[in-house]
Design an enzyme around this catalytic site. Structure first.
Site, short mmCIF file in Angstrom:
data_model
loop_
_atom_site.label_atom_id
_atom_site.label_comp_id
_atom_site.label_asym_id
_atom_site.label_seq_id
_atom_site.Cartn_x
_atom_site.Cartn_y
_atom_site.Cartn_z
N TRP A 1 0.74 -1.13 0.03
CA TRP A 1 -0.02 0.00 -0.21
C TRP A 1 0.78 1.08 -0.09
O TRP A 1 0.48 2.32 -0.61
CB TRP A 1 -0.93 0.11 1.16
CG TRP A 1 -1.93 -1.01 0.94
CD1 TRP A 1 -2.23 -2.19 1.74
CD2 TRP A 1 -2.87 -1.12 -0.28
NE1 TRP A 1 -3.30 -2.96 0.89
CE2 TRP A 1 -3.72 -2.29 0.07
CE3 TRP A 1 -3.33 -0.13 -1.17
CZ2 TRP A 1 -4.70 -2.72 -0.93
CZ3 TRP A 1 -4.30 -0.39 -2.13
CH2 TRP A 1 -4.97 -1.75 -2.02
N LYS B 1 -12.89 -1.83 5.67
CA LYS B 1 -12.35 -2.68 6.45
C LYS B 1 -12.61 -2.64 7.85
O LYS B 1 -13.31 -3.43 8.42
CB LYS B 1 -10.69 -2.39 6.51
CG LYS B 1 -10.08 -3.17 5.00
CD LYS B 1 -9.41 -2.18 4.33
CE LYS B 1 -9.21 -3.07 3.08
NZ LYS B 1 -8.02 -2.14 2.56
N ASP C 1 -2.48 6.79 6.14
CA ASP C 1 -3.15 5.75 5.72
C ASP C 1 -3.68 4.88 6.83
O ASP C 1 -2.72 4.03 7.12
CB ASP C 1 -2.63 5.25 4.33
CG ASP C 1 -3.63 3.99 3.59
OD1 ASP C 1 -4.71 3.81 4.33
OD2 ASP C 1 -3.19 3.66 2.67
C1 LIG Z 1 -7.43 -1.52 1.12
C2 LIG Z 1 -6.54 -0.52 1.47
C3 LIG Z 1 -6.17 0.61 0.51
C4 LIG Z 1 -7.32 0.80 -0.87
O1 LIG Z 1 -8.54 1.03 -0.38
P1 LIG Z 1 -9.48 1.38 -1.52
O2 LIG Z 1 -10.68 1.94 -0.77
O3 LIG Z 1 -9.74 0.11 -2.19
O4 LIG Z 1 -8.95 2.61 -2.43
C5 LIG Z 1 -5.18 1.69 0.80
N1 LIG Z 1 -4.58 1.42 1.70
C6 LIG Z 1 -4.73 0.38 2.61
C7 LIG Z 1 -3.67 0.34 3.96
C8 LIG Z 1 -5.65 -0.64 2.43
O5 LIG Z 1 -5.48 -1.63 3.33
#
Ligand SMILES: *Cc1c(COP(=O)(O)O)cnc(C)c1O
Length: 364
Positions: free
Chosen positions: A102, A200, A176
């Protein structure tokens, strides 16, 4: 099949109480004669849902008043581009830690808009440890420092000692938190901007949350698309265009559920207990192993391998039959992964450990 324990990394399981309430209200919300899904986003009824959702989020994360909360489409991935567009001019330098897939994706997107200095190189596509702090090289010119706090694919999480070094640089810190937001209490005021896709630890897919300090608004590059400009969201209650209304509503139910449990502090105790017992079981076993450095193991995504990888398919088939779903690891990392987000009850982790133990004895 009856309701199972779903270990999917995202979209992931939601609290059963929330799903029941949503089902109960599905056709007729609050005696309005409509589903939330069918309401105008500008109606007083829906504005009530939206305002409560934001107020509850602010309460459970203790978000200071000088931060705006923005709800967007496009997932966390759209923010990979929005971050440099809102905070840097072409040619400006920005700092990124590289701790996994990521992080790579965020860096790749930022490279279109800025000059990226990689502070800490993971050294492989899927690092299993955080590079030694002594190797980190920050740029004095950097406009901000970006971190991915929890690498979802490997289950590698930055801890306070790692983050403290980042905060100590005195730069705006962009985080993030897609896969670990609200898993434990954090001090929002240490961050300039926090973002997370909802699917998530928050609610259904289709919604991303951005928490941004007010002084960072209003500096977007001239060519920033309207719907990527945080200022536009902040000035329009995230309703410049039609928002993901039903996803907002469901996220709101999740925030109410967190409050009912006793807030993020209570959830954190359960999360710590869940992660601790699963790692302890794996460490004590010769049949399973986890390759992430102990200090940086994620509370949310627990990866593990079987000593005999030829048994992986059997493991997945038998776990599925036992009502334990989606344990296959990400293809980029292999092995197994149990994502144990806030909505995963402790009973689910107990059931997984019990299954793993029976399986190990059967095939040892
Ligand atoms: C799943 C995830 C993303 C991407 O998320 P989307 O909503 O599919 O764009 C980005 N960063 C992390 C750490 C993730 O787990």
């Amino acid at each position: 099949m009856s309701r199972t324990f779903n270990f999917s990394a995202g979209p992931a399981m939601l609290p059963e109480d929330v799903m029941r309430q949503a089902a109960h209200e599905f056709l007729n919300w609050n005696n309005s004669g409509m589903s939330v899904m069918e309401m105008s986003h500008r109606s007083p009824e829906y504005m009530g849902v939206a305002h409560k959702m934001e107020a509850d989020l602010r309460e459970i994360m203790a978000i200071p008043d000088n931060y705006k909360v923005i709800f967007t489409h496009g997932g966390a991935s759209l923010q990979f581009a929005a971050i440099p567009m809102n905070l840097a001019e072409q040619g400006d330098t920005v700092d990124y830690l590289d701790t996994g897939v990521w992080s790579h994706k965020a860096i790749k997107e930022a490279l279109r808009y800025a000059n990226v200095n990689v502070v800490a190189e993971g050294g492989s596509d899927n690092p299993t440890e955080i590079p030694n702090h002594s190797t980190w090289t920050f740029s004095p010119e950097a406009k901000y420092i970006h971190v991915c706090v929890n690498e979802t694919i490997t289950g590698l999480e930055l801890k306070d000692d790692d983050l403290d070094i980042v905060f100590a640089q005195g730069k705006p810190v962009i985080a993030d938190m897609s896969s670990n937001i609200m898993c434990r209490e954090i001090d929002v005021s240490k961050y300039a901007m926090i973002y997370a896709g909802a699917q998530k630890n928050i609610g259904p897919a289709g919604l991303a949350i951005v928490i941004v300090r007010e002084d960072l608004l209003g500096h977007a590059r001239q060519d920033t698309p309207t719907l990527m400009n945080w200022d536009v969201y902040a000035n329009n209650e995230s309703m410049f265009n039609t928002p993901a209304t039903y996803a907002w509503y469901l996220a709101g139910l999740v925030f109410q559920w967190i409050k009912k449990i006793g807030g993020v502090a209570e959830i954190a105790k359960i999360n710590e207990s869940k992660a601790h017992k699963l790692y302890a079981y794996i460490d004590a076993s010769d049949f399973y192993s986890n390759s992430i450095s102990e200090h940086n193991r994620s509370w949310m995504n627990v990866t593990f391998n079987l000593a005999n990888s030829a048994l992986e398919k059997t493991f997945l088939d038998e776990s599925k039959s036992a009502g334990l779903l989606s344990l296959k690891g990400h293809k980029a990392f292999g092995g197994m992964r149990a994502s144990i987000y806030n909505a995963m009850p402790e009973d689910g982790v107990d059931a997984l450990i019990q299954f793993m133990d029976v399986f190990a004895k059967k095939y040892a």
